[in-house]
Structure formats: C-alpha cells, structure tokens
Write an enzyme that holds these catalytic residues in place. Sequence first.
Site, short mmCIF file in Angstrom:
data_model
loop_
_atom_site.label_atom_id
_atom_site.label_comp_id
_atom_site.label_asym_id
_atom_site.label_seq_id
_atom_site.Cartn_x
_atom_site.Cartn_y
_atom_site.Cartn_z
N GLY A 251 4.80 -4.73 -3.62
CA GLY A 251 5.07 -5.59 -2.30
C GLY A 251 6.08 -5.88 -1.84
O GLY A 251 6.08 -6.46 -0.76
N ASP A 252 7.38 -5.39 -2.36
CA ASP A 252 8.59 -5.92 -1.91
C ASP A 252 9.77 -5.01 -2.50
O ASP A 252 9.29 -3.68 -2.86
CB ASP A 252 8.86 -7.35 -2.51
N ASP A 253 10.95 -5.42 -2.34
CA ASP A 253 12.12 -4.25 -2.58
C ASP A 253 11.62 -3.57 -3.81
O ASP A 253 11.46 -4.16 -4.93
CB ASP A 253 13.15 -4.98 -2.63
#
Length: 448
Positions: A251-253
């Site tokens: 859900g992120d980098d």
Amino acid sequence: MFRALASILLCCFFLQTFFWFYISNGNLITCSGIVPMRFRNDKISITDFGGVGDGKTLNTKAFREAIYRIQHLGRRGGTLLYVPPGVYLTDSFNLTSHLTLYLARGAVIKATQDTWNWPLISPLPSYGRGRERPGGRYMSFIHGDGLQDVVITGENGTIDGQGAIWWNMWRQGTLQFTRPNLVEFVNSRDIIISNVIFQNSPFWNIHPVYCSDVVIQYVTILAPSDSPNTDGIDPDSSSNVCIEDSFISTGDDLVAVKSGWDEYGIAYGRPSSYITIRRVTGTSPFAGIAVGSETSGGVENVLAENIVLYNTGTGFNMKTNIGRGGFIKNITVSEVFMENVRTGIKIAGDTGDHPDNNFNPNALPYVKGITLKNIWGVKVQRAGLIQGLKNAPFTDICLSKVNLHGITGPRSPPWKCSDVSGAAIEVSPWPCTELTSPQQSGSCDSQF
C-alpha cells in the site's frame, strides 16, 4: 487468497527475471556476494521448545526460549532454528547473532493481535520520535538490535503481521504510538533475508536501520493496496545493501531509501550509501522506487536497475523538503519498464512532513547527480515533474533514452520543471526547457 495470489505473482516475477537474464547476454549480475550464506552445523526445531503450529496456541515462550538457548550456548558457527509446516501464533520477539531462522514450506509465523501488551522501545535517534506519534514506538514483530550474522530464509514460508487491526487503529486515529514494522534490524551487520513471504505488515515491512552489509533477495512482500504505510523495503541510514530478485505489492512505496528526519537526522549524520536495487517487480498506489522523504543524514550512490512496475502511482520518486538538509547525490535508475502509472518520474523538493516545529527552514537539501536512463513506459498519465527549491536548485539531472507514452484523450502537460538544471537525450515526450539547454549536456556525459 494471499497465497494463491503470491503463486501467480511469483510466476510472473520469475518470467521477468529470466527476461532480464537473457537481455543481459546470459550474465546475471548480482550483489548478493557481499554477505556469504552461512552453513549451520547446529540445528534445532521450534517444536523442541514446545512450539505448536495449530494457529491457536501462543508460541511466544517457545520462540524466546529457543533464541535464549542459541544466544547463551553459542555453538561454533551458529545455530539454525527450524520452523516446520504449521501456523505459529506468537507475540513479537528478538533475534540473536549467529542465527538462521528457517521457515519450511507451509510454515507461517503469525503475529498476535494483542496490541495492548505489545512492547514499546525508544524512538530512533535520527527520527527523534516515533514516525507517526510522539514518544516511543512499538517494537517490530521480529526484531534485531546490535546483531551480526543473522539469516531469515527457508522454503518460501510466511511471516504474517496480521496488520489489519493496526491499520484500523490508524484510520480511526486511536494509535497511541507508532505502529510496529514487520522485521527491523538496528545497528546490525551481515544480514541475509531470502526466500520468505512477508505479508500484512502493520507498518513498514523490512527496515534495516544503521546497518551495513545487508542482502534481501528472492522475497515476496504482500499487503492490500489500501493498507497505510506498508512500505516494502526501507534501507535507512545503512550502507552496502543489496535488494534483488523480489516481488512487492503493498500500500506504499515498494523500496524507499531513507536517512533520518529533519534536525534529528542532521544531528545523527549517518547517510544511506551504496544501495543496489535490482530485478524488482511490483505494484503500489504510491512509488515503485523512492528516495526519501526522510533524507536528512544524506543519501548517495544508489543504483536501481531492471525494474518492472505496473498499476503504480509514481515510477521513480525522489522526495525531500525544506528543513531536511542533508544531500542526495549520485542516484542512477536504469532499465525500467512501467505500465499504467500516474506519473513516470517525480523529483520534488516540497514533499514530506516534519517531526515538530523545531526544524530549521534554512536547512535545505543538496541534490546533484540524478540519472534516469533506458526507461520505457506505457499508459503513463504524466511523464514527469521535476521541481527543486528556489534557494537550492537541483543540478546535474540527466534523462537519457526515456520514453513515457501517455494514455489517449486529454492530459496535462507531460513535464513540469522548476529550479532544476541538467540534460535530456532521446526523451519522449520532449522534456521541459530546463533540461534541454546545450550548455547542460555535460550532465549526461558520464552515462556513455
């Protein structure tokens, strides 16, 4: 569902790996030799300490006793702790030096959801406080501090953080302290993480901080696309880090190189350097490969190559801000394919929050020598945004053989640039004028 998805994605990943293998004339380059894999003569099983893999029994005592035994008996050459097939529910636990944690196929180490008894530890000195909340932070699910010669590996067994309860606390604003990472090594060296599936981390997945000589290879990292701050791998104020041959969907980098936060990172002064990211495939609503935004200790000598990204927010994102200070230099990103991406390239000096109001607004980052070459994108909504700072322009930016093809229909201007200088060679769509001056062509000279 996650395991079925992992099988499909692993298949895709290995096809991609073979693709890069063949286009490099059969010579598969690797940095994994910086830490040799250790063979352990001494082997024990978690079941020797009462471990029960029924998914219900709490195995905290078994893991802690097994690791205590390894730590205090100190067998020559270290010890392998075997986790057989089964689901082993446990609280967080600390590792020890000269240890191999080996997960058999079908083995799952699963975090308890008892957040009330989760141990607290001090904030990292280069952050000055928890990343999300003031004060301390919850200890990572699997933790190591001041260690050397540690291996986490196996036959693609799983480490499951059961992060949903933590994500909901974040969404509801009920967190008292910063969420735990899934795996964190602090002040450690000679670390290998390979052939393991990591899923549902409460916060960042794999976080080596103040470490050296770290190899992360053949891992799969999974979290729902709406899970908050579930970065895949975040090397932080660390050196000689090798990240290769992995699939990440979070859900992120996917990978974010960091080095401390504002005045605390400046004071601690430990950069991230000699970071290699190679043959990584993944998808994320945020960045594929990122530098920052916490870069106050400095980031230098980063190489990311042979990267495949799809359904991603930003292909490459270098992010910093006023108050960060530090430096970002000698960053090379090459051989990248991206599909269905909102922004292909983003280099920005106005990104990221601050730990408190004590940051120095005159502490400006020094950014020089960012090279992006041999990058191909399809269904890219916007080619790029490169914006430095008025009093600290970003210099020696090189774009070479970058082709980012847009979607059909109306779209914003393909490039936006300010307070930046550099060069562009064989770039489509044609970039902003700040990168096309003949006087700046030297920014790409070293790339040929």
